[in-house]
Design a protein around this motif. Structure first.
Motif, PDB file in Angstrom:
ATOM      1  N   LEU A   1      39.491  29.411 -50.560  1.00 19.81           N
ATOM      2  CA  LEU A   1      38.297  29.216 -51.385  1.00 19.81           C
ATOM      3  C   LEU A   1      37.261  30.297 -51.113  1.00 19.81           C
ATOM      4  O   LEU A   1      36.661  30.855 -52.034  1.00 19.81           O
ATOM      5  CB  LEU A   1      37.707  27.830 -51.114  1.00 19.81           C
ATOM      6  N   ILE A   2      37.061  30.615 -49.819  1.00 21.09           N
ATOM      7  CA  ILE A   2      36.100  31.664 -49.439  1.00 21.09           C
ATOM      8  C   ILE A   2      36.515  33.018 -50.009  1.00 21.09           C
ATOM      9  O   ILE A   2      35.694  33.780 -50.537  1.00 21.09           O
ATOM     10  CB  ILE A   2      35.971  31.752 -47.902  1.00 21.09           C
ATOM     11  N   LEU A   3      37.832  33.317 -49.926  1.00 22.90           N
ATOM     12  CA  LEU A   3      38.335  34.592 -50.453  1.00 22.90           C
ATOM     13  C   LEU A   3      38.154  34.682 -51.961  1.00 22.90           C
ATOM     14  O   LEU A   3      37.790  35.744 -52.491  1.00 22.90           O
ATOM     15  CB  LEU A   3      39.816  34.755 -50.106  1.00 22.90           C
ATOM     16  N   LEU A   4      38.388  33.575 -52.661  1.00 25.98           N
ATOM     17  CA  LEU A   4      38.213  33.558 -54.116  1.00 25.98           C
ATOM     18  C   LEU A   4      36.765  33.783 -54.505  1.00 25.98           C
ATOM     19  O   LEU A   4      36.454  34.536 -55.428  1.00 25.98           O
ATOM     20  CB  LEU A   4      38.718  32.233 -54.692  1.00 25.98           C
ATOM     21  N   ILE A   5      35.864  33.105 -53.796  1.00 25.24           N
ATOM     22  CA  ILE A   5      34.426  33.249 -54.085  1.00 25.24           C
ATOM     23  C   ILE A   5      33.955  34.663 -53.787  1.00 25.24           C
ATOM     24  O   ILE A   5      33.252  35.296 -54.574  1.00 25.24           O
ATOM     25  CB  ILE A   5      33.605  32.231 -53.264  1.00 25.24           C
TER      26      ILE A   5
ATOM     27  N   LEU B   1      47.804  14.669 -38.165  1.00 23.80           N
ATOM     28  CA  LEU B   1      46.393  15.045 -38.187  1.00 23.80           C
ATOM     29  C   LEU B   1      46.237  16.553 -38.022  1.00 23.80           C
ATOM     30  O   LEU B   1      45.433  17.196 -38.715  1.00 23.80           O
ATOM     31  CB  LEU B   1      45.645  14.315 -37.061  1.00 23.80           C
ATOM     32  N   LYS B   2      47.053  17.126 -37.131  1.00 27.38           N
ATOM     33  CA  LYS B   2      47.012  18.572 -36.891  1.00 27.38           C
ATOM     34  C   LYS B   2      47.405  19.340 -38.151  1.00 27.38           C
ATOM     35  O   LYS B   2      46.793  20.343 -38.512  1.00 27.38           O
ATOM     36  CB  LYS B   2      47.946  18.923 -35.749  1.00 27.38           C
ATOM     37  N   LYS B   3      48.455  18.852 -38.852  1.00 25.05           N
ATOM     38  CA  LYS B   3      48.893  19.490 -40.086  1.00 25.05           C
ATOM     39  C   LYS B   3      47.818  19.425 -41.153  1.00 25.05           C
ATOM     40  O   LYS B   3      47.578  20.396 -41.886  1.00 25.05           O
ATOM     41  CB  LYS B   3      50.172  18.818 -40.597  1.00 25.05           C
ATOM     42  N   LYS B   4      47.158  18.288 -41.249  1.00 30.85           N
ATOM     43  CA  LYS B   4      46.091  18.113 -42.239  1.00 30.85           C
ATOM     44  C   LYS B   4      44.927  19.068 -41.971  1.00 30.85           C
ATOM     45  O   LYS B   4      44.349  19.634 -42.884  1.00 30.85           O
ATOM     46  CB  LYS B   4      45.592  16.664 -42.227  1.00 30.85           C
TER      47      LYS B   4
ATOM     48  N   VAL C   1      43.258  26.314 -44.187  1.00 35.96           N
ATOM     49  CA  VAL C   1      43.863  27.289 -45.107  1.00 35.96           C
ATOM     50  C   VAL C   1      43.206  27.213 -46.479  1.00 35.96           C
ATOM     51  O   VAL C   1      42.882  28.237 -47.101  1.00 35.96           O
ATOM     52  CB  VAL C   1      45.381  27.056 -45.231  1.00 35.96           C
ATOM     53  N   LEU C   2      42.976  25.991 -46.972  1.00 34.17           N
ATOM     54  CA  LEU C   2      42.334  25.814 -48.275  1.00 34.17           C
ATOM     55  C   LEU C   2      40.911  26.355 -48.285  1.00 34.17           C
ATOM     56  O   LEU C   2      40.476  26.974 -49.259  1.00 34.17           O
ATOM     57  CB  LEU C   2      42.324  24.319 -48.661  1.00 34.17           C
ATOM     58  N   ILE C   3      40.199  26.140 -47.182  1.00 37.69           N
ATOM     59  CA  ILE C   3      38.822  26.654 -47.070  1.00 37.69           C
ATOM     60  C   ILE C   3      38.819  28.181 -47.086  1.00 37.69           C
ATOM     61  O   ILE C   3      37.994  28.811 -47.755  1.00 37.69           O
ATOM     62  CB  ILE C   3      38.150  26.128 -45.779  1.00 37.69           C
ATOM     63  N   ILE C   4      39.770  28.785 -46.347  1.00 36.55           N
ATOM     64  CA  ILE C   4      39.868  30.249 -46.304  1.00 36.55           C
ATOM     65  C   ILE C   4      40.164  30.812 -47.696  1.00 36.55           C
ATOM     66  O   ILE C   4      39.562  31.798 -48.126  1.00 36.55           O
ATOM     67  CB  ILE C   4      40.958  30.701 -45.307  1.00 36.55           C
TER      68      ILE C   4
END
Length: 209
Positions: free
Chosen positions: A21-25, A7-10, A16-19
């Motif tokens: 995505l934010i950087l790309l946007i 659960l912690k890894k997920k 990380v994926l959210i970060i």
């Protein structure tokens, strides 16, 4: 215990994926805004000289566009007239630098493409903290700030001089004095000294004040 680790890894992967995505946007929005002219419209590259890395954007004033065409003619010759080359990019750099009316923000520093590659970052940083410091953002094209518009330019003097610093040596470096006139006198310089060095087949500006 294993379930907690999974659960912690997920959660970490999700963060990380959210970060990312934010950087790309954010990057996309910055690129979009930097690709706009002072009226908030997307800028277009009208012409370019690929082998020298020079580009002409449609946001440039007419006086600059006319000089760019002359520069293209000079640089396409088999034997480049370096005196004329030095005059043209000195004028263009000065015009682009002090014509602030078409700039979108204090970081949209003109003339940078003619600056010696090793000095570009410092040039832009210094400009953003001095001449460009109070240029308001105009990404939406609604700026009301009065800024200088360059209307004409003239070469007042051109001479060759020796340059040596550390391992850099140029026996035919250029010292060019450029005068500029404005649509309205707002207290900006009317004569600028420009110094250039040879870098392979290119001329690059290492001093402009």
């Amino acid at each position: 215990m294993k379930k907690k680790r999974r659960l912690k890894k997920k959660v970490i992967v999700l963060i990380v994926l959210i970060i990312i995505l934010i950087l790309l946007i954010t990057g996309g929005l910055i690129y979009k805004n930097l690709s706009k002219d002072s009226n908030g419209k997307p800028t277009k590259v009208l012409d370019e000289i690929p082998e020298y890395g020079y580009v002409l954007k449609d946001s440039a004033p007419k006086i600059y566009k006319d000089l760019f065409k002359k520069l293209m003619d000079v640089l396409k010759e088999e034997n480049v007239d370096y005196d004329e080359y030095a005059k043209l990019i000195s004028q263009m750099a000065v015009i682009d630098f002090y014509n602030l009316d078409n700039k979108t923000s204090k970081n949209d520093v003109g003339g940078a493409q003619f600056i010696r590659s090793e000095n570009v970052d410092n040039f832009v940083l210094e400009a953003s903290e001095t001449v460009y410091k109070y240029v308001e953002q105009n990404l939406d094209g609604k700026r009301k700030q009065q800024l200088p518009v360059v209307t004409s330019s003239e070469i007042k003097d051109l001479k060759k001089e020796k340059y040596k610093y550390k391992d850099i040596k140029d026996d035919e470096a250029y010292n060019v004095k450029v005068s500029i006139d404005y649509k309205e006198d707002l207290g900006y310089p009317k004569e600028v000294e420009v110094k250039l060095l040879h870098t392979d087949k290119k001329l690059e500006i290492y001093y402009m004040k």
